[in-house]
Design an enzyme around this catalytic site. Structure first.
Site, PDB file in Angstrom:
ATOM      1  N   GLN A  61       0.730  -1.221   0.207  1.00  0.00           N
ATOM      2  CA  GLN A  61       0.131   0.030  -0.219  1.00  0.00           C
ATOM      3  C   GLN A  61       0.935   1.114   0.108  1.00  0.00           C
ATOM      4  OE1 GLN A  61      -2.812  -1.935   3.559  1.00  0.00           O
ATOM      5  NE2 GLN A  61      -4.490  -0.317   1.878  1.00  0.00           N
ATOM      6  N   HIS A  81      -1.957  -5.905 -12.364  1.00  0.00           N
ATOM      7  CA  HIS A  81      -1.364  -5.321 -13.971  1.00  0.00           C
ATOM      8  C   HIS A  81      -2.042  -6.069 -14.557  1.00  0.00           C
ATOM      9  CE1 HIS A  81       3.146  -4.606 -12.229  1.00  0.00           C
ATOM     10  NE2 HIS A  81       2.184  -3.060 -11.373  1.00  0.00           N
ATOM     11  N   ASP A  94       2.049   0.382  -7.899  1.00  0.00           N
ATOM     12  CA  ASP A  94       3.611   0.920  -8.243  1.00  0.00           C
ATOM     13  C   ASP A  94       4.511   1.906  -7.652  1.00  0.00           C
ATOM     14  OD1 ASP A  94       3.080  -1.646 -10.108  1.00  0.00           O
ATOM     15  OD2 ASP A  94       2.637   0.061 -12.182  1.00  0.00           O
ATOM     16  N   ARG A 119       4.353  -0.095  13.068  1.00  0.00           N
ATOM     17  CA  ARG A 119       3.420  -1.605  12.351  1.00  0.00           C
ATOM     18  C   ARG A 119       3.773  -1.179  10.817  1.00  0.00           C
ATOM     19  NH1 ARG A 119      -2.135  -4.061  11.456  1.00  0.00           N
ATOM     20  NH2 ARG A 119      -1.036  -6.374  10.321  1.00  0.00           N
ATOM     21  N   HIS A 164       1.301  -9.347   4.383  1.00  0.00           N
ATOM     22  CA  HIS A 164      -0.051  -8.300   4.674  1.00  0.00           C
ATOM     23  C   HIS A 164      -0.882  -8.329   3.232  1.00  0.00           C
ATOM     24  CE1 HIS A 164      -2.146  -4.469   6.743  1.00  0.00           C
ATOM     25  NE2 HIS A 164      -2.676  -4.671   5.407  1.00  0.00           N
ATOM     26  N   ASN A 208      -2.010 -10.907   8.626  1.00  0.00           N
ATOM     27  CA  ASN A 208      -2.981  -9.633   8.632  1.00  0.00           C
ATOM     28  C   ASN A 208      -4.434  -9.956   8.546  1.00  0.00           C
ATOM     29  OD1 ASN A 208      -3.395  -6.512   9.307  1.00  0.00           O
ATOM     30  ND2 ASN A 208      -4.195  -6.761   6.909  1.00  0.00           N
ATOM     31  N   GLU A 209      -5.514  -9.752   9.350  1.00  0.00           N
ATOM     32  CA  GLU A 209      -6.408 -10.088   8.796  1.00  0.00           C
ATOM     33  C   GLU A 209      -6.900 -12.008   7.994  1.00  0.00           C
ATOM     34  OE1 GLU A 209      -8.040  -6.927   6.812  1.00  0.00           O
ATOM     35  OE2 GLU A 209      -8.306  -5.501   8.646  1.00  0.00           O
ATOM     36  N   ASN A 350      -7.922  -6.047  14.059  1.00  0.00           N
ATOM     37  CA  ASN A 350      -7.917  -4.698  13.612  1.00  0.00           C
ATOM     38  C   ASN A 350      -9.460  -4.417  13.871  1.00  0.00           C
ATOM     39  OD1 ASN A 350      -5.373  -4.723  12.766  1.00  0.00           O
ATOM     40  ND2 ASN A 350      -6.287  -4.993  10.972  1.00  0.00           N
ATOM     41  N   TYR A 352     -12.588  -1.712  12.871  1.00  0.00           N
ATOM     42  CA  TYR A 352     -13.266  -0.939  11.696  1.00  0.00           C
ATOM     43  C   TYR A 352     -14.650  -0.834  12.081  1.00  0.00           C
ATOM     44  CZ  TYR A 352      -8.792  -0.665   9.387  1.00  0.00           C
ATOM     45  OH  TYR A 352      -7.492  -0.453   8.753  1.00  0.00           O
ATOM     46  N   GLU A 421      -4.855  -2.310  14.218  1.00  0.00           N
ATOM     47  CA  GLU A 421      -5.852  -1.162  13.250  1.00  0.00           C
ATOM     48  C   GLU A 421      -7.321  -0.476  13.855  1.00  0.00           C
ATOM     49  OE1 GLU A 421      -6.172  -2.286   9.029  1.00  0.00           O
ATOM     50  OE2 GLU A 421      -4.209  -3.573   9.216  1.00  0.00           O
TER      51      GLU A 421
HETATM   52  C1  BGC Z   1      -6.480  -3.766   6.093  1.00  0.00           C
HETATM   53  C2  BGC Z   1      -5.897  -2.561   5.412  1.00  0.00           C
HETATM   54  C3  BGC Z   1      -6.594  -1.143   4.758  1.00  0.00           C
HETATM   55  C4  BGC Z   1      -7.593  -1.377   5.870  1.00  0.00           C
HETATM   56  C5  BGC Z   1      -8.720  -0.536   5.052  1.00  0.00           C
HETATM   57  C6  BGC Z   1      -7.475  -2.457   6.734  1.00  0.00           C
HETATM   58  O1  BGC Z   1      -8.747  -4.742   6.364  1.00  0.00           O
HETATM   59  O2  BGC Z   1      -5.840  -4.689   6.771  1.00  0.00           O
HETATM   60  O3  BGC Z   1      -5.260  -3.035   3.839  1.00  0.00           O
HETATM   61  O4  BGC Z   1      -6.471  -0.622   4.206  1.00  0.00           O
HETATM   62  O5  BGC Z   1      -8.368  -1.966   6.564  1.00  0.00           O
HETATM   63  O6  BGC Z   1      -9.655  -0.884   4.104  1.00  0.00           O
END
Ligand code: BGC
Length: 513
Positions: A61, A81, A94, A119, A164, A208-209, A350, A352, A421
């Protein structure tokens, strides 16, 4: 079919040591202050003195330099790509935030805010493009050495995610996470990381996730590596996540822990759930949690080990109805259960968003294609009062963070948790008041979880320090505390208001109103 199962376990068996070592729960120290007991600061609504704040990124990222210095392609290079039409504006990583050349600017931003840890993830295909040591790239090792050394000079603790999402395409060609071979390759990769960086990196996150990349990458096949095998691929992927994680944990124990004295954890993702209506009981909420977080956390952190019993029973039943001779959920022998159980020093998480759930009352229909969603047997929705961020999936539900942390506490005897996260997406404005509101409300819930509920959380990580490539959403959604000018070759980093908010949080240990 029997031969296949035996062959499978023989293959896996070669890679697993025959004995079992239990996790020691070495909670990492991420701030340079003496640890205080949980509850410290109850009266003053302050984060405890041992509590650390950091920021996160991931290699694909931010780094760019996608083919520089002998780096090989990862599954995300291949996706962007070969299928640019899948990504908003046909964007790719890229160049991204060009951190391969500008990591010092990222560190300057971290320093300015006052974060005590960073991290970041290592790009496997930058150091071992063909997965193993036959393709070692010393330039890649040098890049991460420079990054790690510069962080330490700035007094920032490196927290390294090994993978990741960006599996080397070479390893993917051999089956990627759907194949037991992955376990062996991941072990060699992790061994290389411990050997080259373990003298200075003390906090490791293997994966990760896995829920996200197994379900989208190996089930629906909508994200890298675009493997469409719903109902089967996700479970194979998850199984090899768990086996490779535990293998790396035990490798650290056997070969490195004594000398390097670090910790090894894993990062899971998952929503919290609330009943959609008065007919939905707590069992439905728990079912949704088991199929998402329990899938990975139960094998690692529960007393009994193995997959959640509900999943074992239901997926076996569904598989039978589909005329299969074995469950789509791979079987775990007692030996494997013991090998995995306890193999984590901490739980990375993480958070959200959250969802409403209710039971899907339709009968299980064995003639339509299987999937994790279908096995889970719930319907998801959102509360109309929940505000949405720029990302279509990101409904703002701060209380869900406290909900999950309490669920971990109840289910797994209060393991040490690092929030790896948490973040909010918008169009990229510098005066990002909505992001500040998001963090203020989530930190408030977190503080309640720590001070009132006594959840064992030792750190919080913002996603992200800089704007970056948001997977299929390209550069159309921004999560950074620092704005990045993606149309300039200098990729200037400019602080947003939210970076100042965090500076105050860190300096005062409190949440500014
Ligand atoms: C991921 C990140 C992503 C973020 C926001 C997480 O699920 O680990 O790579 O950018 O969420 O979508």
């Amino acid at each position: 079919m029997k031969l296949t199962i035996i062959g499978y376990w023989l293959l896996v068996g070669i890679f697993l040591p025959s004995y079992v070592v239990q996790g020691t729960h070495n909670t990492p120290r991420l701030v340079a202050v003496p640890a205080a007991p949980i509850g410290d600061g109850v009266d003053v609504r302050k984060f405890p003195s041992y509590f650390a704040f950091g920021a996160a990124t991931a290699a694909y990222q931010i780094e760019g330099g996608w083919n520089e210095d002998g780096k090989g392609a990862s599954v995300w290079d291949t996706l962007t790509h070969q299928h640019p039409e899948l990504v908003v504006d046909r964007a790719n990583g890229d160049v991204a935030a060009d951190s391969y050349h500008r990591f010092r600017e990222d560190i300057a931003a971290l320093e300015e805010v006052g974060f005590s840890f960073y991290r970041f993830s290592i790009s496997w295909s930058r150091i071992l493009p063909e997965g193993d040591l036959s393709s070692l790239r010393l330039a890649g090792i040098q890049y991460y050495n420079n990054l790690i050394n510069s962080l330490l000079e700035a007094n920032i603790t490196p927290v390294v995610t090994m993978l990741h999402y960006d599996v080397p395409q070479y390893v993917q060609n051999l089956g990627g996470l759907a194949s037991p071979l992955f376990v062996q390759y991941f072990k060699i990769y992790a061994d290389t990381l411990f050997r080259y960086f373990g003298d200075r990196v003390k906090v490791w996150i293997t994966h990760n996730e896995p829920w996200d990349f197994c379900v989208t990458g190996y089930g629906s096949g909508t994200e890298g590596p675009l493997v469409h095998a719903p109902g089967v691929g996700e479970y194979l992927c998850a199984h090899h996540v768990l086996l490779s994680h535990a293998t790396v944990f035990h490798l650290y124990d056997e070969k490195y822990r004594k000398e390097q004295a670090g910790s090894v954890g894993i990062t899971l993702s998952g929503r919290f759930f609330y009943p959609a209506n008065s007919k939905t009981g707590p069992d439905v909420v728990d079912r949704a949690l088991q199929y998402q977080l329990g899938w990975f956390a139960h094998p690692l952190f529960s007393g009994a080990g193995g997959y959640p019993p509900l999943m074992v029973q239901e997926i076996a039943d569904h598989s039978l109805r589909e005329n299969r001779t074995m469950s789509r959920l791979p079987e775990m022998s007692d030996e494997i259960k013991q090998f995995i159980r306890g193999s984590a020093d901490f739980l990375g998480y993480n958070y959200y968003s959250s969802r409403l759930v209710e039971l899907d009352k339709r009968d299980y229909n064995e003639s339509s294609p299987p999937s994790v969603e279908k096995d889970t047997g719930v319907l998801y929705s959102v509360d109309r009062s929940w505000k949405r961020a720029k990302s279509s999936w990101l409904y703002v539900v701060p209380k869900g963070l406290r909900g999950v942390l309490n669920w971990f506490k109840k289910e797994y005897n209060n393991p040490p948790v690092l929030i790896t996260e948490n973040g909010y997406s918008d169009d990229g404005q510098l005066e990002d008041h909505e992001r500040i509101d998001f963090y203020r409300s989530h930190l408030t819930q977190l503080l309640d979880a720590i001070l009132i509920d006594k959840c064992n959380v030792f750190g919080f990580t913002t996603w992200s320090i800089v704007d970056n490539f948001e997977w299929l959403r390209g550069y159309s959604e921004k999560f950074g505390l620092y704005h990045v000018n993606f149309s300039s070759s200098n990729r200037e980093r400019v602080p947003k208001l939210s970076s100042k908010f965090f500076k105050t949080v860190i300096q005062s240990g409190t949440i500014p109103t």
